[in-house]
Structures are given as C-alpha cells and as structure tokens.
Design a protein around this motif. Structure first.
Motif, short mmCIF file in Angstrom:
data_model
loop_
_atom_site.label_atom_id
_atom_site.label_comp_id
_atom_site.label_asym_id
_atom_site.label_seq_id
_atom_site.Cartn_x
_atom_site.Cartn_y
_atom_site.Cartn_z
N TYR A 77 13.16 28.89 16.56
CA TYR A 77 13.37 30.41 16.23
C TYR A 77 11.77 31.27 15.78
N GLY A 78 11.81 32.32 15.77
CA GLY A 78 10.70 32.81 15.54
C GLY A 78 10.76 34.20 16.27
N SER A 79 9.22 35.46 16.76
CA SER A 79 9.67 36.15 16.95
C SER A 79 8.24 36.06 18.17
N CYS A 80 8.21 37.99 18.23
CA CYS A 80 6.81 38.30 19.40
C CYS A 80 6.73 39.19 19.37
N VAL A 81 5.32 39.00 19.34
CA VAL A 81 5.17 41.25 19.53
C VAL A 81 4.44 41.14 20.67
N GLN A 82 4.84 42.11 21.50
CA GLN A 82 4.43 42.47 22.83
C GLN A 82 3.49 42.70 23.33
N ARG A 83 2.66 43.02 24.13
CA ARG A 83 2.18 43.59 24.41
C ARG A 83 1.87 46.08 23.75
N LEU A 84 0.41 45.75 23.70
CA LEU A 84 0.37 46.74 22.92
C LEU A 84 -0.87 47.80 24.26
N GLY A 85 -0.35 49.57 24.39
CA GLY A 85 -1.19 49.73 25.33
C GLY A 85 -0.27 50.11 26.33
N PHE A 86 0.84 49.61 26.51
CA PHE A 86 1.75 50.21 27.98
C PHE A 86 3.02 50.51 27.67
N SER A 87 3.77 50.96 28.57
CA SER A 87 5.20 51.13 28.54
C SER A 87 6.01 50.04 28.93
N SER A 88 7.04 49.61 28.11
CA SER A 88 7.59 48.43 28.90
C SER A 88 8.96 48.95 29.81
N GLY A 89 9.36 49.93 29.28
CA GLY A 89 10.14 50.46 29.52
C GLY A 89 11.73 49.66 28.79
N GLY A 90 12.85 49.22 30.06
CA GLY A 90 13.58 48.51 29.92
C GLY A 90 13.48 47.39 30.46
N LEU A 91 12.05 46.62 30.72
CA LEU A 91 12.17 45.75 31.42
C LEU A 91 12.53 44.23 30.24
N GLY A 92 12.54 43.22 30.20
CA GLY A 92 11.85 42.31 29.12
C GLY A 92 10.76 41.53 29.95
N GLN A 93 10.81 40.65 28.57
CA GLN A 93 9.89 40.01 29.05
C GLN A 93 9.89 38.46 28.36
#
Length: 217
Positions: A77-93
């Motif tokens: 288990y852990g957590s993820c900080v997503q890429r800044l400076g863009f809009s991911s909308g409703g898509l998964g990463q």
C-alpha cells in the motif's frame, strides 16, 4: 516629489521581482531540457527494449472487507502524487511493474477514474518477488502519455537503472508516496505515519503497525 520617488522605487522593486521570477522559470525549463537530453543519451536497458505485453489489464485492488492477508501473496500500500500542470479529466493513471522472479507484468491503478485529487492511495495484493517499475501512464486532456520510470544512469544492470522493491508472502508492505509530479524525476517518499491515518479508516483490518517499509530503491 517624494511620492514620485516612492512610486519609482516600488516600480523598480516590482520589476526586479518579475525578472527574478522569469529567471527562475527559465532555470527550471533549462533543467528539464537537460534531463530530457540525458534521457535521450541514456542507453536502453532490458525493460526499455522489452517492456512486456502491449496490453496488460489493470490489477484488482485489495478490498477493505478482507480480514486476513493471503499466504501466497504480499499486500502493498502507498499513495501516488500525479503529474502537475495538466488536466487528467476522469481518466485513470497507472504504473506498470514486473516481477523479476516470475516475469509477470502488472498494471497498478494509482489514480482512480473520475478522481481529481492530486494524491491518491492504493492497495494491492501481488505475488511474492522482486519488482521493478517500468512506466507511468497518464493523460493530459485528450492526449495519453507513457513515461519510462528509471534512474538517470547508464548501466546493463537493472538495479542501477530501475527502482526496485520486494514483496514477501503473507506480509504487509508500505511502498511509500510515489511522486510523479515532476517530469523525468520520480521520487519515493516515506510518509507512512500520515498515510496510516487514512488507511486506518479505509482498511481497518490491515495490521498497519506490522507493515514493512519497502520503498522502491
């Protein structure tokens, strides 16, 4: 006259701040370009040349209703900080990993669909073995990107080019905060105390106090 001098000094000071801000932005841009050039110069390792199957379905997350750890798998288990400076909308990463012992490939959803939070927790049950991170998959608007997750080194040894962690059977592993906010500069942080406060409510059956710290190295 005094009022004019004060206004002029304030204007010069504001101009200096703007110049400093612009200079700082230029420095960041140069650093990113240098990182991109270094990545271009780097020799491909075996995971660059053979990233695995073209299609790997997302793995199932570990349910919060399961009380016992599986004897043949390890829980991470852990957590993820997503890429800044863009809009991911409703898509998964996703982060693609490979079990170096069994050559099994897994695709971990680290940012759920229809979730806009900057940082998101994740929890998975995976077969025991040593794992290497391969790629980070994200989307900016309508454009999808796949970024290789690797160290800035040239080597034929995966331990020197890839971030690796180990999963033991029947054990709980804290794999850290996976910070992908900066391009070509992944970071893996130990923020267990803070994340455990979240997981205590979401996964009350997990023995968090027994978790082994297994940050990708």
């Amino acid at each position: 006259m005094l009022l004019f001098r004060v206004f002029r000094i304030a204007l010069l000071m504001w101009g200096g701040l703007v110049t400093q801000h612009t200079y700082a932005q230029a420095q960041i841009q140069v650093q990113r370009q240098e990182q991109e050039l270094e990545l271009v110069k780097m020799l491909p390792d075996s995971l660059d040349e053979h990233p695995g199957p073209l299609l790997v379905l997302p793995s199932a997350t570990w349910g919060n209703s399961k009380k016992e750890l599986p004897p043949d798998k390890g829980i991470l288990y852990g957590s993820c900080v997503q890429r800044l400076g863009f809009s991911s909308g409703g898509l998964g990463q996703y982060v693609r990993v490979v079990n170096l012992n069994t050559q099994q490939y897994f695709r971990l959803n680290v940012k759920p669909i229809v979730r806009s939070r900057r940082e998101n927790p994740f929890c998975y049950a995976l077969p025991a073995g040593r794992y290497a991170l391969i790629t980070y998959e994200f989307a900016g608007g309508i454009q999808s990107s796949v970024e290789s997750v690797r160290k800035h080194r040239n080597s034929q040894t995966l331990e020197r080019t890839r971030y690796i962690f180990t999963v033991m059977p029947g054990q709980l592993h804290y794999v850290g905060t996976w910070d992908f906010s900066q391009e070509f500069d992944p970071r893996f942080l130990d923020e267990k105390f803070t994340l455990d406060l979240v997981f205590q409510q979401k996964y009350p059956h997990l023995p968090l106090h027994q978790a082994q710290v297994a940050l990708p190295q």
